[in-house]
Design an enzyme around this catalytic site. Sequence first.
Site, short mmCIF file in Angstrom:
data_model
loop_
_atom_site.label_atom_id
_atom_site.label_comp_id
_atom_site.label_asym_id
_atom_site.label_seq_id
_atom_site.Cartn_x
_atom_site.Cartn_y
_atom_site.Cartn_z
N GLY A 1 39.50 66.80 38.38
CA GLY A 1 40.81 66.51 37.66
C GLY A 1 40.82 66.28 36.46
N GLY B 1 41.13 64.26 33.26
CA GLY B 1 40.40 63.21 32.67
C GLY B 1 40.98 63.20 31.75
N LYS C 1 47.66 67.13 26.24
CA LYS C 1 45.46 66.46 26.27
C LYS C 1 44.94 65.59 25.86
CE LYS C 1 41.93 69.62 25.86
NZ LYS C 1 40.78 70.75 25.90
N ARG D 1 44.29 75.25 40.20
CA ARG D 1 43.22 76.21 39.69
C ARG D 1 43.15 76.41 41.27
NH1 ARG D 1 41.44 72.73 35.69
NH2 ARG D 1 43.56 72.83 34.62
N ASP E 1 37.25 75.36 39.25
CA ASP E 1 37.94 74.52 38.19
C ASP E 1 38.91 75.11 36.68
OD1 ASP E 1 35.46 73.66 37.02
OD2 ASP E 1 36.36 72.63 36.17
#
Length: 558
Positions: free
Chosen positions: A171, A173, A194, A244, A314
């Site tokens: 996930g 993070g 981000k 993804r 991922d």
Amino acid sequence: MLDFCQSSDLDCHNHDMSSDIQPSAHTYKSRWNISVTNLMKDLDHFRVSSKKLIGTMKSNISQCQIIHSCNKITGLISTETFPVDEISGNFVRTVKNCIFSKSIPTPLKGPLKLAALSKVVIEEILDLDMAVTHSSDFLQFISGGRLLPGSVPLAHRYGGHQFGFWAGQLGDGRAHSLGQYKNRKGDVWELQLKGSGKTPFSRSGDGRAVIRSSVREFLCSEAMHSLGIPTRAVVLRLAKSWFRIGSLEILAESGEIDLLRKLLDFVINEHFPSIKANDPDKYLVFYATVVNETAHLIAQWMSVGFAHGVCNTDNFSLLSITIDYGPFGFMESYNPNFVPNTSDDEGRYRIGAQANVGLFNLEKLLVSLSPVLSQKQQKEAKHILKGYVDIYQMRIHQLFKAKLGLLGEETNDGFLIAFLLQMMEDTQSDFTMTFRQLSEASADQLHIMCNICLKPFWFNSYVSKSSGLTICDALDLTLLYLFKACVKLLLGVNPRYVLRNWMAESAIQKAEMNDFSEVELLHHVLSFPFVTQETAEEAGYAARPPQWAKGLKVSCSS
């Protein structure tokens, strides 16, 4: 990233790079200064929406209260498209039966400085006037200090196979999706921060992004875009979608099949318009498309010597775009065993293994799709997967033929390409510059090379194939001149500049001292990778790494 925010261009465009003429100041001006007619002069009218993802949100508390509510959202009424995590708060936990968790960004402390951005993204994708980027509101919005109007910040739940093994829940993070923005062209982009703080999926070290990784990712995403390779950007980053392979894996592994089907339907309806919603084979067609596009993407990586470094499931987009730049690297000397990631002890993700890793990831995607496929469709899907190797080999063959200017289709084309690559490996030739110098060679140089080349068989065959002439005729200088005119086209295929690790490291060292001048320089240079530039030549960007960078290493934490 503790003290600066940035964005980057994703919407691919074409470059006219048929000439190696030095770009003038006017060239830069026309590239970076577009019409600002009808662009928003402030952020009051800039709105995003999460309606397609989680439905219509209505709140009885103010935006100010949301931001200062100790990472909890209260008083919300939701008509959901996807179910949302019932638990609030950014504490780490196992999340079930949902695609997203609501998660409020954690604002940065101290003074903020905008260090780098993509003007094209600001004006052409986000419809904003550049003057907006100088406002305190803009800095607050892109650093997580304030929410954009309409924003319900979300962290995405996904899993993945890392280095060949199922890693369970992963996930977002340290990322927060702010919502989708539909621009004046009708294109929809999903905005994401981000390094904006912890989420329910944060693992050790997650939450923030340091300057080092942020500079590398910003510059590489810009570089890949300018090379024509599908990508996306950071730190206010944009993509058509962040889903993804791992987004589907976590649902299949958890037995959440209804939600798996719902997510697949959403992705297909939003991003694969050629697939009809009522097609009983729509999941099979979707899989075939992803197999095809993944093969094409990895072939493009290989054509410019790019090694992703961490090709976990991922990190593989369902839209086959390049995501999650970590310990990537552009290969210097040609070496199929080049490993950019010092954490990859076994070389699983070495550049020469990327195509095989793509096959592995697509196998895992098929496993995730199996619960919604009939037995007949599963059998057909396995047959589709077997075609991946042929698709990849066909595309890599096409790309390297283009890099060498080989005309027509002859049975020995593959041999010529393989022979050159073997020569490059034996002599430790620079990957990028070997192809570029072949493109830039003069007729006289080609004639001399033809006579003194240590491998005259390859060179003569190459000249003959590229020009369509016999070997004897190709030795004639007049005909070689015609060959050179053909090779001019190669200047738009073979870049002169890629983001070598030493270049990024040099910019990072300055950035860590609050000097972002080289970040800006590299941003401009890499936006014109096919054009010889005086400032880039002075900086040595087309040369071998300097002595101090010989032992440069990059890890997952870099």
